[in-house]
Scaffold this active site. Sequence first.
Site, PDB file in Angstrom:
ATOM      1  N   HIS A 270      10.194  -3.743  -2.398  1.00 30.11           N
ATOM      2  CA  HIS A 270       9.559  -3.863  -1.005  1.00 30.11           C
ATOM      3  C   HIS A 270      10.087  -5.415  -0.436  1.00 30.11           C
ATOM      4  O   HIS A 270       9.363  -6.332  -1.359  1.00 30.11           O
ATOM      5  CB  HIS A 270       8.249  -3.649  -0.972  1.00 30.11           C
ATOM      6  CG  HIS A 270       7.702  -3.647   0.305  1.00 30.11           C
ATOM      7  ND1 HIS A 270       6.386  -2.829   0.658  1.00 30.11           N
ATOM      8  CD2 HIS A 270       7.835  -4.174   1.441  1.00 30.11           C
ATOM      9  CE1 HIS A 270       6.010  -2.940   2.108  1.00 30.11           C
ATOM     10  NE2 HIS A 270       7.043  -3.927   2.423  1.00 30.11           N
TER      11      HIS A 270
ATOM     12  N   VAL B 228      -1.278   6.171  -0.450  1.00 29.84           N
ATOM     13  CA  VAL B 228      -2.567   6.572  -0.991  1.00 29.84           C
ATOM     14  C   VAL B 228      -3.200   7.657   0.279  1.00 29.84           C
ATOM     15  O   VAL B 228      -3.236   7.350   1.301  1.00 29.84           O
ATOM     16  CB  VAL B 228      -3.546   5.335  -1.154  1.00 29.84           C
ATOM     17  CG1 VAL B 228      -4.856   5.744  -1.418  1.00 29.84           C
ATOM     18  CG2 VAL B 228      -3.036   4.522  -2.141  1.00 29.84           C
TER      19      VAL B 228
ATOM     20  N   LYS C 216       8.075  -0.364  -8.800  1.00 28.40           N
ATOM     21  CA  LYS C 216       7.758  -0.606  -7.626  1.00 28.40           C
ATOM     22  C   LYS C 216       7.386  -1.977  -7.260  1.00 28.40           C
ATOM     23  O   LYS C 216       6.129  -2.410  -7.750  1.00 28.40           O
ATOM     24  CB  LYS C 216       7.189   0.425  -6.591  1.00 28.40           C
ATOM     25  CG  LYS C 216       7.418   0.150  -5.162  1.00 28.40           C
ATOM     26  CD  LYS C 216       6.753   1.042  -4.237  1.00 28.40           C
ATOM     27  CE  LYS C 216       6.811   1.141  -2.805  1.00 28.40           C
ATOM     28  NZ  LYS C 216       6.389  -0.082  -2.118  1.00 28.40           N
TER      29      LYS C 216
ATOM     30  N   ASN D  70      12.819  -0.992   0.530  1.00 26.17           N
ATOM     31  CA  ASN D  70      11.651  -0.675   1.157  1.00 26.17           C
ATOM     32  C   ASN D  70      11.399  -1.792   2.254  1.00 26.17           C
ATOM     33  O   ASN D  70      11.269  -3.007   1.961  1.00 26.17           O
ATOM     34  CB  ASN D  70      10.451  -0.482   0.226  1.00 26.17           C
ATOM     35  CG  ASN D  70       9.064   0.313   0.833  1.00 26.17           C
ATOM     36  OD1 ASN D  70       8.055   0.201   0.511  1.00 26.17           O
ATOM     37  ND2 ASN D  70       9.320   0.855   2.005  1.00 26.17           N
TER      38      ASN D  70
ATOM     39  N   CYS E 237       1.241  -2.828  -4.736  1.00 20.86           N
ATOM     40  CA  CYS E 237       0.146  -2.715  -3.597  1.00 20.86           C
ATOM     41  C   CYS E 237      -0.524  -4.192  -3.367  1.00 20.86           C
ATOM     42  O   CYS E 237      -0.967  -4.627  -4.392  1.00 20.86           O
ATOM     43  CB  CYS E 237      -0.803  -1.921  -4.309  1.00 20.86           C
ATOM     44  SG  CYS E 237      -2.365  -1.597  -3.395  1.00 20.86           S
TER      45      CYS E 237
END
Length: 484
Positions: free
Chosen positions: A175, A25, A147, A208, A108
């Site tokens: 992730h 972001v 993701k 990730n 997120c």
Amino acid sequence: MPKLRGEAFWRETLRSAHYVVAPMVDQSELAWRLLSRRHGAQLCYTPMLHAQVFLRDANYRRENLYGEACPEDRPLIVQFCANDPEVFVQAALLAQDYCDAIDLNLGCPQMIAKRGHYGAFLQEEWDLLQRMILLANEKLSVPITCKIRVFPDIDKTVKYAQMLEKAGCQLLTVHGRTKEQKGPLAGVASWEHIQAVRKAVNIPVFANGNIQCLSDVEECIRKTGVHGVMSAEGNLHNPALFEGRNPLVWEMAEEYLEIVQKYPCPLSYVRAHLFKLWHHTLQVYQQLREELAKVKTLEGILDVNRELKLRCQEEIANQKEGEKPKEGLPFFHWICQPYIRPGPKERCKENGACGTEKDVRGKRTLEEEEDGNSELLSKNKQKKKLRNPNKSFDPSLKPKYAKCDQCGNPKGNKCVFNMCRGCCKKRAFKETADCPGHGLLFKTKYEKSLSWQHSQRGIQSPEMSQRGEAEVGESVVLKEAGDS
């Protein structure tokens, strides 16, 4: 052309990308993507875009995607956050001609994602996610990717990944942290989870987490078997990470600023990038840190960058033979290198806090802040102290305010109802009363309105008066006729 899927999509459209810059972001804008591509990045993502805003706001589309179209910026994946299938697909349809794939953000972990109900806070809503991906896979001319973050349980993470693949996801970025692992609690990402997902699905997988240098990338690919590795913080502190180099900071900073002059972006993005690039140097030159925070123009940022470069070059010229980096850094502070985020225990040691949880007060202890020592005050309070040297932050010296009769907040000193402004406004409106102390004049305005209406009735044109008299006469005749 038919839409490519899975391995064919990764191999042909994404050109077998191994080195990937994460969606960040306000940090993975065009200028930064171009810098990263010059230094080894093979695939980039846009910053996370809000699907609802992208759909309704033409300016948002132009500023974040349409105005950034650039031939060198491919392959490119556009990432959206969304929680409604129709909104997500409509936004994606507006973006698909400017990218090679659309990514759904399910990773997120921030509070804003919790409030907006998107990102990692959708990972328990499998039915909704299936509907979103199925619809996107059906309607879009480009592939849909996702993701995600992992669950603590490996088996649940694997089932989650398989569900997304079955729904139509063509590439998965994993992730290796849970949604609770963020900030000082981030800890180490689990490559074990990533490896289990890679073995369980038939679509390409990117990893990730835990990437600070090129050797980490190579080790991750070897241990997990993934197709590529994504970097966020590692890339921000060293854009040449995928080249396996640790260049001088000012080289990267100057190159980035040169690109920004060609492809402008908000000043806040530029400032944030320099804070990352110069992170270790700004710990040494605190005054320049303050200047970088205050500067209002790109020219000002260029001046601060030049000054930082001069300071470092002077330091290098005066360096003694055999001198080693300080603060336990692997390189001298003017060389691009990773930043190791301190964990909770290290933060407590840095802040001088000890004992039970009750003794800990975030960045400093209560006693330190109360004594008014400017060195121990927060940066915000230090700025206020500079503007007003006589200002004190000692709680015992703060004026005591009388409380509102309704809610307990401080009341207005001149309030006629002995209330805070919020409660006073409600009461004054309800009773059509005035409170000069809070500048609320409901009664006065009402009386003025009545007076104006009365005056308007009295001021009529002659034609209106004649018409009025004629209407009255006519009504009298009709009345008499009716009576007879």
